[in-house]
Motif scaffolding. Structure first.
Motif, PDB file in Angstrom:
ATOM      1  N   ILE A 323       0.820  -1.206   0.000  1.00 17.18           N
ATOM      2  CA  ILE A 323       0.000   0.000   0.000  1.00 17.18           C
ATOM      3  C   ILE A 323       0.862   1.268   0.000  1.00 17.18           C
ATOM      4  O   ILE A 323       0.342   2.363  -0.244  1.00 17.18           O
ATOM      5  N   GLU A 324       2.139   1.111   0.229  1.00 18.64           N
ATOM      6  CA  GLU A 324       3.044   2.263   0.293  1.00 18.64           C
ATOM      7  C   GLU A 324       2.972   3.098  -0.983  1.00 18.64           C
ATOM      8  O   GLU A 324       2.949   2.561  -2.092  1.00 18.64           O
ATOM      9  N   LYS A 325       2.901   4.393  -0.830  1.00 13.31           N
ATOM     10  CA  LYS A 325       2.804   5.398  -1.893  1.00 13.31           C
ATOM     11  C   LYS A 325       1.400   5.539  -2.472  1.00 13.31           C
ATOM     12  O   LYS A 325       1.140   6.464  -3.251  1.00 13.31           O
ATOM     13  N   TYR A 326       0.508   4.622  -2.106  1.00 14.04           N
ATOM     14  CA  TYR A 326      -0.851   4.665  -2.649  1.00 14.04           C
ATOM     15  C   TYR A 326      -1.901   4.999  -1.592  1.00 14.04           C
ATOM     16  O   TYR A 326      -2.966   5.515  -1.911  1.00 14.04           O
ATOM     17  N   GLY A 327      -1.618   4.669  -0.351  1.00 13.46           N
ATOM     18  CA  GLY A 327      -2.578   4.908   0.718  1.00 13.46           C
ATOM     19  C   GLY A 327      -2.025   4.409   2.036  1.00 13.46           C
ATOM     20  O   GLY A 327      -0.824   4.137   2.163  1.00 13.46           O
ATOM     21  N   ILE A 328      -2.911   4.286   3.027  1.00 13.16           N
ATOM     22  CA  ILE A 328      -2.512   3.749   4.328  1.00 13.16           C
ATOM     23  C   ILE A 328      -3.622   2.837   4.851  1.00 13.16           C
ATOM     24  O   ILE A 328      -4.794   2.993   4.475  1.00 13.16           O
ATOM     25  N   PHE A 329      -3.231   1.912   5.686  1.00 17.55           N
ATOM     26  CA  PHE A 329      -4.208   1.020   6.327  1.00 17.55           C
ATOM     27  C   PHE A 329      -4.480   1.561   7.726  1.00 17.55           C
ATOM     28  O   PHE A 329      -3.576   1.676   8.553  1.00 17.55           O
ATOM     29  N   ILE A 330      -5.732   1.933   7.983  1.00 15.87           N
ATOM     30  CA  ILE A 330      -6.100   2.534   9.268  1.00 15.87           C
ATOM     31  C   ILE A 330      -6.978   1.569  10.049  1.00 15.87           C
ATOM     32  O   ILE A 330      -7.940   1.002   9.506  1.00 15.87           O
ATOM     33  N   ASN A 331      -6.636   1.380  11.319  1.00 14.15           N
ATOM     34  CA  ASN A 331      -7.508   0.614  12.209  1.00 14.15           C
ATOM     35  C   ASN A 331      -7.640   1.352  13.541  1.00 14.15           C
ATOM     36  O   ASN A 331      -7.063   2.435  13.721  1.00 14.15           O
ATOM     37  N   LYS A 332      -8.405   0.791  14.441  1.00 15.60           N
ATOM     38  CA  LYS A 332      -8.672   1.479  15.700  1.00 15.60           C
ATOM     39  C   LYS A 332      -7.402   1.683  16.517  1.00 15.60           C
ATOM     40  O   LYS A 332      -7.259   2.681  17.234  1.00 15.60           O
ATOM     41  N   LYS A 333      -6.458   0.748  16.394  1.00  8.71           N
ATOM     42  CA  LYS A 333      -5.233   0.850  17.175  1.00  8.71           C
ATOM     43  C   LYS A 333      -4.327   1.970  16.681  1.00  8.71           C
ATOM     44  O   LYS A 333      -3.664   2.640  17.477  1.00  8.71           O
ATOM     45  N   ASN A 334      -4.279   2.187  15.379  1.00  7.31           N
ATOM     46  CA  ASN A 334      -3.363   3.208  14.847  1.00  7.31           C
ATOM     47  C   ASN A 334      -4.109   4.455  14.370  1.00  7.31           C
ATOM     48  O   ASN A 334      -3.549   5.261  13.620  1.00  7.31           O
ATOM     49  N   LEU A 335      -5.365   4.620  14.782  1.00  2.62           N
ATOM     50  CA  LEU A 335      -6.179   5.731  14.288  1.00  2.62           C
ATOM     51  C   LEU A 335      -5.544   7.086  14.589  1.00  2.62           C
ATOM     52  O   LEU A 335      -5.402   7.932  13.696  1.00  2.62           O
ATOM     53  N   ASP A 336      -5.187   7.327  15.832  1.00  2.53           N
ATOM     54  CA  ASP A 336      -4.607   8.633  16.190  1.00  2.53           C
ATOM     55  C   ASP A 336      -3.313   8.881  15.425  1.00  2.53           C
ATOM     56  O   ASP A 336      -3.071   9.997  14.924  1.00  2.53           O
ATOM     57  N   GLU A 337      -2.501   7.851  15.337  1.00  2.00           N
ATOM     58  CA  GLU A 337      -1.238   7.965  14.599  1.00  2.00           C
ATOM     59  C   GLU A 337      -1.508   8.250  13.118  1.00  2.00           C
ATOM     60  O   GLU A 337      -0.819   9.067  12.490  1.00  2.00           O
ATOM     61  N   SER A 338      -2.524   7.595  12.567  1.00  2.00           N
ATOM     62  CA  SER A 338      -2.865   7.782  11.151  1.00  2.00           C
ATOM     63  C   SER A 338      -3.401   9.182  10.889  1.00  2.00           C
ATOM     64  O   SER A 338      -3.077   9.800   9.864  1.00  2.00           O
ATOM     65  N   THR A 340      -2.661  11.870  12.548  1.00  2.00           N
ATOM     66  CA  THR A 340      -1.504  12.772  12.606  1.00  2.00           C
ATOM     67  C   THR A 340      -0.702  12.691  11.321  1.00  2.00           C
ATOM     68  O   THR A 340      -0.252  13.719  10.770  1.00  2.00           O
ATOM     69  N   TYR A 341      -0.540  11.479  10.827  1.00  2.00           N
ATOM     70  CA  TYR A 341       0.188  11.276   9.570  1.00  2.00           C
ATOM     71  C   TYR A 341      -0.510  12.007   8.422  1.00  2.00           C
ATOM     72  O   TYR A 341       0.142  12.686   7.608  1.00  2.00           O
ATOM     73  N   ILE A 342      -1.832  11.904   8.355  1.00  2.00           N
ATOM     74  CA  ILE A 342      -2.586  12.569   7.286  1.00  2.00           C
ATOM     75  C   ILE A 342      -2.507  14.083   7.419  1.00  2.00           C
ATOM     76  O   ILE A 342      -2.366  14.807   6.427  1.00  2.00           O
ATOM     77  N   GLU A 343      -2.579  14.587   8.661  1.00  2.00           N
ATOM     78  CA  GLU A 343      -2.436  16.031   8.897  1.00  2.00           C
ATOM     79  C   GLU A 343      -1.099  16.524   8.366  1.00  2.00           C
ATOM     80  O   GLU A 343      -1.018  17.560   7.684  1.00  2.00           O
ATOM     81  N   ASN A 344      -0.043  15.805   8.670  1.00  2.00           N
ATOM     82  CA  ASN A 344       1.292  16.195   8.197  1.00  2.00           C
ATOM     83  C   ASN A 344       1.384  16.093   6.677  1.00  2.00           C
ATOM     84  O   ASN A 344       2.024  16.927   6.022  1.00  2.00           O
ATOM     85  N   LEU A 345       0.748  15.076   6.134  1.00  2.00           N
ATOM     86  CA  LEU A 345       0.747  14.886   4.690  1.00  2.00           C
ATOM     87  C   LEU A 345       0.046  16.063   4.003  1.00  2.00           C
ATOM     88  O   LEU A 345       0.516  16.565   2.976  1.00  2.00           O
ATOM     89  N   ILE A 346      -1.045  16.501   4.593  1.00  2.00           N
ATOM     90  CA  ILE A 346      -1.798  17.630   4.033  1.00  2.00           C
ATOM     91  C   ILE A 346      -0.977  18.912   4.088  1.00  2.00           C
ATOM     92  O   ILE A 346      -0.943  19.693   3.124  1.00  2.00           O
ATOM     93  N   GLN A 347      -0.301  19.134   5.211  1.00  2.00           N
ATOM     94  CA  GLN A 347       0.521  20.335   5.343  1.00  2.00           C
ATOM     95  C   GLN A 347       1.616  20.361   4.275  1.00  2.00           C
ATOM     96  O   GLN A 347       1.878  21.397   3.662  1.00  2.00           O
ATOM     97  N   HIS A 348       2.223  19.222   4.066  1.00  2.00           N
ATOM     98  CA  HIS A 348       3.272  19.135   3.025  1.00  2.00           C
ATOM     99  C   HIS A 348       2.656  19.290   1.643  1.00  2.00           C
ATOM    100  O   HIS A 348       3.242  19.936   0.762  1.00  2.00           O
ATOM    101  N   PHE A 349       1.473  18.736   1.455  1.00  2.00           N
ATOM    102  CA  PHE A 349       0.771  18.784   0.164  1.00  2.00           C
ATOM    103  C   PHE A 349       0.409  20.231  -0.202  1.00  2.00           C
ATOM    104  O   PHE A 349       0.450  20.626  -1.364  1.00  2.00           O
ATOM    105  N   GLN A 350       0.054  21.029   0.797  1.00  2.00           N
ATOM    106  CA  GLN A 350      -0.408  22.406   0.560  1.00  2.00           C
ATOM    107  C   GLN A 350       0.730  23.397   0.359  1.00  2.00           C
ATOM    108  O   GLN A 350       0.465  24.552   0.004  1.00  2.00           O
ATOM    109  N   LYS A 351       1.940  22.995   0.616  1.00  2.00           N
ATOM    110  CA  LYS A 351       3.069  23.919   0.463  1.00  2.00           C
ATOM    111  C   LYS A 351       3.396  24.161  -1.004  1.00  2.00           C
ATOM    112  O   LYS A 351       3.244  23.287  -1.835  1.00  2.00           O
TER     113      LYS A 351
END
Length: 351
Positions: A323-338, A340-351
Motif C-alpha cells: 500500500i506504500e505510496k498509494y494509501g494507508i491502512f487505518i484501524n482502531k489501534k493506529n487511528l490517532d497515529e494515522s 496525525t500522519y494525514i495532517e502532516n501529509l496535508i501540510q506538506h501537500f499544501q506547500k
C-alpha cells in the motif's frame, strides 16, 4: 369508420408489440440476459440500479459469485475479473448511498444463486453527505416476486424501447470526451454483456481541465448525521460474512479544494473517524498519493479512476501489493497515529 379501418386499428398493436419485444430482446437495454448480440456488445448505462439488478436476477448462474462489491460510480470501475481471491459481482451504482446497501444485500440473498461469503465496500467522501430523501427501490420487490412477469413486461414496454433506441444512438454516436460533457457528469460508462466496464481513455489535457472544474461540486455539502447509523445498521446485518472496506482515490485538484475548505476538511476527518469507528479497519486511499498526483493519466475526470488504475487498489486489498505510496491502512489501534500522519501529509501537500 369503415370495417377495414377498424381492422387496421385493432391489428396495429399486434404488429407493433412483437416488433418492440424483438428489438428490446436483441438490444437488451435492461440487461435481462447475458446473450451476446451485435447490438449489445457495448451497453449504455442509463440506470445501473435497474440494469445490474436485472443482470444479477436473470443472467447469474449458481455458484458464479461469492463476493458482493458495493459502492458509488467510482467503484463501478473496479473490474470483477481483476479480483483473484474472490468471485466478485460488482453491484456498484452511480450515487449509491450507505442506506441502500441492505436493500441490495437482501435482493442478492433472496435470489439464492450466490453463495455469499464476502462483502467489499468502496466508500467515498461524497457519499457521507446529508440527504433529504431516499431513492425508490421498489422495483426490486417486483423483480424478485414476479420474476417472469417482470421480464416479459420490460421486453414489451415502450420505455425499454426508448432505452434500446438510446443505446443504438450512443453506439452510432458515442458521447464525446470533451470538457463540457465530462464536467456535466454525463452517463458515459459502457459495459460488456458480462457486467464489465469498457475502459475509455481521455486526453490528459482534457482530464486536467475537467478535474479543476468538477472539483467545485462540494460547496454547500453538510455531513450526514445518520452516516454512522447507516453504516452500523448494515454492519449488524453482515456478521456472517467477511468484510473488506476501502476508500476511493481523489485527484490533486479535488484534494486541494477539499483541504482548503474549513468545513470540508472538518467533515473529512470526521468521515475517517466514523468509518474506522464502525468497521474497525479501512484501506484508505483518499489522500495525497501516487494516484492523486498522476491523475491526468489515471482517471477521466478527477475522481473516476480507470480500471487499469483501480486494479492496483484491488491488488492491495487482496494482499498482492504494498500500500506504500498509494494509501494507508487505518484501524482502531493506529487511528490517532494515522490522523496525525494525514495532517502532516496535508501540510506538506499544501506547500
Amino acid at each position: 369508420m369503415n370495417s377495414k379501418k377498424w381492422i387496421k386499428l385493432w391489428a396495429l398493436p399486434f404488429l407493433v408489440v412483437p416488433i418492440v419485444g424483438a428489438v428490446n430482446y436483441l438490444i437488451d437495454p435492461l440487461w435481462l440476459h447475458s446473450y451476446e448480440t451485435p447490438f449489445n456488445q457495448k451497453r449504455y448505462n442509463h440506470n445501473e440500479r435497474v440494469q445490474k439488478s436485472g443482470y444479477f436476477q436473470y443472467a447469474t448462474h449458481d455458484g458464479q459469485y461469492d463476493t458482493l462489491l458495493l459502492g458509488s460510480s467510482r467503484t463501478t470501475l473496479y473490474q470483477q475479473s481483476d479480483f483473484k481471491n474472490h468471485k466478485v459481482f460488482n453491484y456498484a451504482c452511480a450515487g449509491m448511498m450507505p442506506y441502500e446497501y441492505q436493500t441490495y444485500l437482501d435482493f442478492v440473498n433472496a435470489s439464492k444463486s450466490m453463495n455469499l461469503q464476502h462483502i467489499i465496500l468502496g466508500l467515498d467522501f461524497f457519499a457521507s453527505r446529508a440527504y433529504k430523501t431516499k431513492r425508490d427501490l421498489s422495483f426490486l420487490k417486483e423483480m424478485k416476486e414476479n420474476k417472469e412477469l417482470y421480464a416479459l413486461k420490460q421486453y414489451l414496454s415502450f420505455d425499454a424501447f426508448k432505452y434500446s433506441a438510446l443505446q443504438l444512438y450512443h453506439i452510432v454516436r458515442p458521447p464525446k470526451h470533451d470538457v463540457p460533457t465530462l464536467v456535466g457528469r454525463a452517463k458515459n460508462r459502457f459495459y460488456t454483456p458480462r457486467n464489465t466496464v469498457i475502459e475509455e481513455i481521455v486526453n490528459p489535457d482534457i482530464v486536467e481541465k475537467v478535474a479543476h472544474k468538477r472539483s467545485d461540486y462540494w460547496p454547500g455539502m453538510t455531513f450526514s448525521e445518520t452516516y454512522t447509523e447507516d453504516l452500523s445498521r448494515f454492519k449488524e446485518k453482515i456478521k456472517d460474512y467477511t468484510l473488506t472496506v476501502y476508500t476511493t482515490p481523489l485527484s490533486d485538484p479535488f484534494l486541494v479544494k477539499l483541504y482548503s475548505n474549513k468545513d470540508l476538511r472538518k467533515y473529512y476527518f470526521r468521515w475517517i473517524k466514523e468509518m474506522v469507528g464502525v468497521f474497525d479497519s479501512v484501506y484508505f486511499f483518499t489522500l495525497p498519493s501516487k494516484l492523486s498526483k498522476e491523475y491526468k493519466n489515471r482517471c477521466k475526470d478527477g475522481d473516476h479512476y480507470y480500471p487499469s488504475s483501480t486494479k492496483k487498489i484491488i491488488d492491495i486489498i487482496e494482499h498482492r501489493s504494498s500500500i506504500e505510496k498509494y494509501g494507508i491502512f487505518i484501524n482502531k489501534k493506529n487511528l490517532d497515529e494515522s490522523l496525525t500522519y494525514i495532517e502532516n501529509l496535508i501540510q506538506h501537500f499544501q506547500k
